[in-house]
Design a protein around this motif. Sequence first.
Motif, short mmCIF file in Angstrom:
data_model
loop_
_atom_site.label_atom_id
_atom_site.label_comp_id
_atom_site.label_asym_id
_atom_site.label_seq_id
_atom_site.Cartn_x
_atom_site.Cartn_y
_atom_site.Cartn_z
N SER A 146 0.84 -1.19 0.00
CA SER A 146 0.00 0.00 0.00
C SER A 146 0.88 1.25 0.00
CB SER A 146 -0.91 0.02 1.23
OG SER A 146 -0.16 0.24 2.40
N ARG A 147 0.29 2.36 -0.36
CA ARG A 147 1.02 3.62 -0.36
C ARG A 147 1.54 3.94 1.04
NH1 ARG A 147 0.81 8.89 -3.51
NH2 ARG A 147 1.70 10.38 -2.05
N ALA A 148 0.73 3.70 2.05
CA ALA A 148 1.15 3.98 3.43
C ALA A 148 2.34 3.12 3.84
CB ALA A 148 -0.02 3.76 4.38
N GLU A 149 2.36 1.87 3.44
CA GLU A 149 3.50 1.00 3.76
C GLU A 149 4.78 1.52 3.09
OE1 GLU A 149 2.18 -3.53 4.30
OE2 GLU A 149 1.59 -2.69 2.36
N LEU A 150 4.65 1.96 1.85
CA LEU A 150 5.81 2.48 1.13
C LEU A 150 6.29 3.79 1.74
CD1 LEU A 150 4.61 1.62 -2.47
CD2 LEU A 150 6.45 0.49 -1.19
N PHE A 184 -4.28 -3.08 -4.93
CA PHE A 184 -3.64 -3.76 -3.81
C PHE A 184 -4.69 -4.39 -2.90
CE2 PHE A 184 -2.54 -3.48 0.70
CZ PHE A 184 -1.48 -4.37 0.76
N SER A 185 -5.73 -3.60 -2.56
CA SER A 185 -6.78 -4.07 -1.66
C SER A 185 -7.54 -5.26 -2.24
CB SER A 185 -7.76 -2.94 -1.34
OG SER A 185 -7.11 -1.91 -0.67
N GLN A 186 -7.87 -5.17 -3.51
CA GLN A 186 -8.60 -6.26 -4.15
C GLN A 186 -7.77 -7.55 -4.17
OE1 GLN A 186 -9.55 -4.44 -7.89
NE2 GLN A 186 -11.35 -3.40 -7.07
N ALA A 187 -6.50 -7.42 -4.50
CA ALA A 187 -5.62 -8.60 -4.53
C ALA A 187 -5.42 -9.16 -3.12
CB ALA A 187 -4.27 -8.23 -5.15
N ARG A 216 -6.84 -1.89 7.09
CA ARG A 216 -6.65 -0.68 7.91
C ARG A 216 -5.24 -0.64 8.47
NH1 ARG A 216 -11.14 -1.61 11.55
NH2 ARG A 216 -12.86 -1.64 10.11
N ASN A 217 -4.75 -1.79 8.93
CA ASN A 217 -3.40 -1.86 9.47
C ASN A 217 -2.34 -1.55 8.41
OD1 ASN A 217 -4.48 -2.56 11.94
ND2 ASN A 217 -4.03 -4.74 11.73
N LYS A 218 -2.67 -1.79 7.17
CA LYS A 218 -1.74 -1.50 6.08
C LYS A 218 -1.86 -0.06 5.59
CE LYS A 218 -0.50 -5.97 4.73
NZ LYS A 218 0.88 -5.81 5.16
N GLY A 219 -2.74 0.72 6.22
CA GLY A 219 -2.87 2.13 5.89
C GLY A 219 -3.76 2.43 4.70
N VAL A 220 -4.56 1.48 4.28
CA VAL A 220 -5.45 1.69 3.14
C VAL A 220 -6.63 2.54 3.60
CG1 VAL A 220 -6.99 0.54 1.49
CG2 VAL A 220 -4.76 -0.46 2.04
N ALA A 240 -10.81 0.20 1.29
CA ALA A 240 -10.83 -1.12 1.92
C ALA A 240 -12.24 -1.70 1.91
CB ALA A 240 -10.31 -1.02 3.35
N LYS A 241 -13.22 -0.88 2.23
CA LYS A 241 -14.62 -1.35 2.27
C LYS A 241 -15.07 -1.83 0.91
CE LYS A 241 -19.27 0.06 3.71
NZ LYS A 241 -19.83 -1.03 3.01
N GLU A 242 -14.71 -1.11 -0.14
CA GLU A 242 -15.08 -1.54 -1.50
C GLU A 242 -14.49 -2.92 -1.82
OE1 GLU A 242 -14.15 1.39 -4.49
OE2 GLU A 242 -15.16 2.98 -3.34
N ALA A 243 -13.24 -3.13 -1.45
CA ALA A 243 -12.60 -4.42 -1.73
C ALA A 243 -13.23 -5.54 -0.91
CB ALA A 243 -11.10 -4.33 -1.44
N VAL A 244 -13.49 -5.28 0.36
CA VAL A 244 -14.07 -6.30 1.23
C VAL A 244 -15.51 -6.60 0.85
CG1 VAL A 244 -14.73 -6.77 3.63
CG2 VAL A 244 -12.47 -5.83 3.12
N ASP A 245 -16.23 -5.60 0.36
CA ASP A 245 -17.62 -5.81 -0.04
C ASP A 245 -17.75 -6.76 -1.22
OD1 ASP A 245 -18.63 -4.28 1.99
OD2 ASP A 245 -19.01 -2.50 0.75
N GLU A 246 -16.67 -7.01 -1.93
CA GLU A 246 -16.71 -7.94 -3.05
C GLU A 246 -16.79 -9.40 -2.60
OE1 GLU A 246 -13.73 -7.20 -6.03
OE2 GLU A 246 -14.18 -5.05 -6.05
#
Length: 191
Positions: free
Chosen positions: A48-52, A84-87, A108-112, A117-123
């Motif tokens: 994620s961008r936050a991790e980088l 990243f979130s989807q994968a 959330r812990n990865k800074g997304v 994050a919600k959009e990816a999890v909702d899938e």
Amino acid sequence: MRQAGEGVTQGKARRTGKSDHEQPESRDEALERGRNILLVQLTAQSRSRAELAKALRKKDIPEDVAAELLDRFEEVSLVDDEAFSQAWVASRQRRKHRSRRMLMQELRNKGVDPEVAKEAVDEVDDDAEYAAALDLARSRVQRAGDVPAEKLRTRVAGLLARRGYSSSIVWRAVAEVMESDDELDGTGPDW
């Protein structure tokens, strides 16, 4: 006898690999070093961008240089929190049997961003989440050996609950796995 502050500068020089007499890093040098850090990070795995950003801070890349590099990497799609979130969700749900709740927490812990994050999890639909819980429960029962049924039921339920599954999914999966396990050994359900 050592003068005040003498050991501090020597210690810092040892940690950074630079002596007090070297010139400060130029912007171009910081950009090049930051670019290399990002490429190494992204070669190992998607991040994620936050991790980088955290990796760049850790390596003392100036904030303005880090922001410029991250923006450029986003422009060329090397950094993409949505992808990243989807994968992440697809991989963790399939291989690690994670619930939607746990996937959301991991992102959330990865800074997304929470919306991304919600959009990816909702899938992940209800059937897929139940199938992951059921697979996890089956694998635990298969590895249990000669554990009494009541104890096994409690262990499997605890495992699923710790993975973030709702109580309705937990008990439905436990009932199905325990019933099929009883049918296989010919004893029938004992609860």
